[in-house]
Scaffold this active site. Structure first.
Site, PDB file in Angstrom:
ATOM      1  N   LYS A 280       0.824  -0.690  -0.058  1.00  0.00           N
ATOM      2  CA  LYS A 280      -0.146  -0.122   0.464  1.00  0.00           C
ATOM      3  C   LYS A 280       0.550   1.347  -0.368  1.00  0.00           C
ATOM      4  O   LYS A 280       1.968   1.755   0.225  1.00  0.00           O
ATOM      5  CB  LYS A 280      -1.262   0.010   1.310  1.00  0.00           C
ATOM      6  CG  LYS A 280      -2.306   0.359   1.664  1.00  0.00           C
ATOM      7  CD  LYS A 280      -3.373   0.575   2.428  1.00  0.00           C
ATOM      8  CE  LYS A 280      -4.411   1.590   1.861  1.00  0.00           C
ATOM      9  NZ  LYS A 280      -4.881   1.047   3.468  1.00  0.00           N
ATOM     10  N   GLU A 365     -19.531  -5.043  11.383  1.00  0.00           N
ATOM     11  CA  GLU A 365     -20.157  -4.036  12.326  1.00  0.00           C
ATOM     12  C   GLU A 365     -20.954  -4.520  12.984  1.00  0.00           C
ATOM     13  O   GLU A 365     -21.526  -4.000  14.146  1.00  0.00           O
ATOM     14  CB  GLU A 365     -21.166  -2.952  11.416  1.00  0.00           C
ATOM     15  CG  GLU A 365     -20.252  -2.257  10.789  1.00  0.00           C
ATOM     16  CD  GLU A 365     -19.006  -2.795   9.442  1.00  0.00           C
ATOM     17  OE1 GLU A 365     -19.084  -2.076   8.604  1.00  0.00           O
ATOM     18  OE2 GLU A 365     -18.986  -3.469   9.260  1.00  0.00           O
ATOM     19  N   ARG A 393     -25.454  -1.123   8.956  1.00  0.00           N
ATOM     20  CA  ARG A 393     -24.671  -2.397   8.236  1.00  0.00           C
ATOM     21  C   ARG A 393     -25.216  -3.428   9.970  1.00  0.00           C
ATOM     22  O   ARG A 393     -25.303  -4.604   9.693  1.00  0.00           O
ATOM     23  CB  ARG A 393     -23.114  -2.901   8.018  1.00  0.00           C
ATOM     24  CG  ARG A 393     -22.891  -1.639   6.911  1.00  0.00           C
ATOM     25  CD  ARG A 393     -21.517  -1.863   6.854  1.00  0.00           C
ATOM     26  NE  ARG A 393     -21.574  -3.428   5.974  1.00  0.00           N
ATOM     27  CZ  ARG A 393     -20.244  -3.887   5.123  1.00  0.00           C
ATOM     28  NH1 ARG A 393     -19.534  -3.275   5.786  1.00  0.00           N
ATOM     29  NH2 ARG A 393     -20.588  -4.877   4.756  1.00  0.00           N
TER      30      ARG A 393
END
Length: 636
Positions: A280, A365, A393
């Site tokens: 990344k 979540e 969610r």
């Protein structure tokens, strides 16, 4: 420049490997330069340059379907599909979306701002393909962080069972937004670091190929030896046990290897998981050194990596984080729980101060919500720090596991209201509607950053069930911050500006807008009363009853969906009380998705401005006078 020659994916296939490697450098430089001006998701996209190029070289988009999980890594895809000239408008109002957008290009086949959806979508497209008798390829690109999401695991279970032909690219960069956590992350790390596994596997496969066809039993026996070897070298070959053909891990920045691997994966008749290891932020040293900060970045100076931030009051998120530390020092029952958002939710300082009381569950979540329920059931004070859009969610868990048993869970609902450049997938405009209908729920929103502090104190002291505080993704008003924290009476509103001609019931940041409108109207001799409707549930019924007796126009103002929102709650209350002569007008977000832009532009689009409020007051007062004159004529 080679980049100027790339207008469509087919153009890649005219390049040599050397030219493609040069193109990868040019793409990285292009992204670094453009995002230094617009901001955006830099580190994720720098990490997938070669992977995206390989996908578009080996496969044929849009006939072949690429399903990007979340869309943080889609900028390179946009460049290669003819949108390079739109990057000056990235994440700007009416400009190019920062995520995949179906209306933007035929190459964008799936939209997602929430993680862990790509595998389910890909399976749906695969099943549709087979039912229609087509033969296109479907490729899902999912990050290792998204693999912690329960939906991704549900999809893997189904895909492995059906054994249909598809490819899953696991982009393993050891990060979601924050560093990944959990057993799956640890398992991937073990595969990634164990070089003996791949070497041993390759040697056994090479040996099997040399054995002549002397009988099925011997061949089957050798296959069992090969499978057993995997268990000896790596603890659990999870993907293959789920029904996937596992390939990897491979270097995600090696273009020839990537293309060769993808071509090989395409020949497998069944689901294939290609484990690709990427870096990344690759190619830009500040982003490589701190991919967390550079995941989503504001404009910056390229040479130094200095992020350009305007001075001003602290953001609500920062105030939340600092106040939580203050409260936790006084109450050791307080814990912070986050679904992979410790930085975005302002919890990094808390994590350093109270490492054992900081719980990051990864992108999960639903689990986070029920975990909080379990903690609360045992007498703890869990603070569930979550973005409004991500709380969607976990709705079933909020209803079933928290509100129904009336557990003392505190919801710190960040990014409530408009979120600016992240746009429609991240707007926090629906939580009022889906939370206020739940029994036992208390919901509040501060008018400024100082009131947020007192609401947090109120939430910690509240012991009658779940309580939520929603706050926006903006800087505070710059008000004086009081040192001593106090509780606010549940369900109480306050008048911030007096007035007798009309009243506006304003929620959160709308209070400041209403106060500006009141000052403007005061110069015209019109008195607009501004009420800080800080409790969305329960309503301040005493104040509502008092206002009804005055027979003055009532305006509600909220940065949330009008359908089922705060204004609806006020109308419902008056209807229940059979009060039908209150002249009302609701200002909020209309019934469509608001796209990306600045918060100011989004408010302007839906009419949540001082000017629109002034106009609404004028109209309602004029209407009231006309009705009064009409009644006088009738009586005469």
């Amino acid at each position: 420049m080679l980049l100027e020659r790339i207008n469509k994916p087919e153009d890649l296939r005219t390049l040599s490997i050397e030219e493609m490697e040069q193109l990868a450098k040019e793409i990285r430089q292009f992204l670094i330069e453009k995002l230094s001006i617009t901001g955006g998701h830099l580190a994720p996209n720098l990490g997938v340059v070669e992977l995206t190029m390989a996908l578009h070289t080996v496969f044929d988009s849009p006939r072949d379907k690429f399903i990007f999980d979340v869309g943080h890594q889609s900028y390179v895809h946009k460049i290669l599909t003819g949108r390079m000239d739109q990057f000056d408008t990235l994440r700007k109002y009416k400009g190019m979306c920062g995520f995949i957008k179906r209306a933007e290009s035929e190459h964008d086949v799936w939209e997602a701002g929430h993680s862990s959806t790509s595998l389910s979508a890909a399976m749906g497209m695969v099943m549709a393909r087979d039912l229609k008798g087509e033969d296109n390829r479907v490729v899902a690109i999912i990050g290792d962080g998204a693999m912690t999401g329960g939906m991704a695991l549900e999809a893997m279970n189904h895909i492995g069972h059906e054994k249909k032909k598809m490819i899953v690219i696991l982009n393993d960069n050891e990060m979601s937004i924050a560093p990944n956590v959990g057993a799956i992350h640890n398992y991937l790390n073990k595969i990634r670091s164990d070089r003996h596994y791949q070497k041993a596997k390759d040697e056994v496969e090479h040996l099997l190929k040399k054995i002549p066809a002397i009988g099925g039993s011997i061949a089957k026996g050798m296959e069992k030896v090969k499978d057993s070897l995997k268990y000896l070298v790596v603890s659990g070959v999870w993907f293959e046990e789920l029904g996937f053909n596992y390939i990897g891990p491979i270097d995600g920045h090696n273009l020839p290897l990537l293309m060769e691997t993808l071509r090989g994966a395409d020949k497998v008749d069944g689901p294939v998981l290609v484990h690709v290891v990427t870096k990344k932020g690759r190619g830009y040293s500040p982003a490589e050194a701190d991919s967390l900060t550079w995941h989503g970045i504001s404009p910056y100076k390229i040479e130094s990596g200095e992020v350009l931030k305007s001075a001003g009051p602290p953001f609500y998120t920062e105030v939340f984080g600092n106040t939580l530390i203050e409260l936790a020092k006084q109450d050791d029952r307080i814990l912070a729980v986050t679904p992979a958002m410790p930085s975005g939710s302002g919890l990094l300082k808390f994590a350093k101060e109270f490492p054992t009381r900081m719980i990051d569950v990864g992108i999960a979540e639903q689990h986070a919500a029920t975990l909080c329920a379990g903690l609360a059931a045992e007498g703890m004070k869990p603070i569930y720090a979550v973005y409004s859009t991500f709380l969607q969610r976990a709705y079933d868990q909020v209803v079933h596991d928290i509100c129904r048993p009336k557990l003392n869970v505190i919801f710190a609902i960040d990014r409530a209201g408009f979120v600016g450049p992240d746009g429609e997938t991240h707007q926090g405009i629906f939580d009022i509607g889906f939370l206020r209908q739940l029994p036992n729920m208390v919901l509040m929103m501060p008018k400024d950053e100082n009131e947020l502090r007192h609401m947090m104190k109120t939430a910690v002291e509240y012991n009658e069930g779940p309580i939520g505080i929603r706050y926006p993704r903006i800087a505070g008003r710059g008000v004086e911050m009081t040192d001593d924290l106090h509780t606010i009476p549940i369900g109480s509103w306050e008048v911030t500006t007096a007035g007798k001609d009309a009243v506006v019931l304003a929620v959160g940041p709308m209070v400041e807008i209403a106060e500006k409108a009141a000052a403007f109207l005061n110069e015209e001799g019109i008195g607009l009363r501004v009420v800080n409707a800080r409790f969305i549930k329960p309503l301040d019924k005493l104040m509502l009853n008092s206002i009804a007796k005055e027979h003055i126009p009532v305006i509600t103002m909220e940065e949330g969906a009008t359908l089922g929102g705060f204004g609806s709650a006020v109308s419902e209350y008056y209807a229940e009380q059979q009060v039908f002569d209150v002249h009302m007008h609701h200002m909020g977000v209309p019934d469509y998705f608001i796209e990306h832009g600045s918060v100011a532009e989004q408010r302007l689009e839906v009419g949540l401005t001082t000017e629109e409020l002034v106009a609404a007051v004028h109209k309602m007062i004029a209407s009231r006078h006309n009705k009064s004159e009409f009644r006088s004529v009738q009586q005469a």
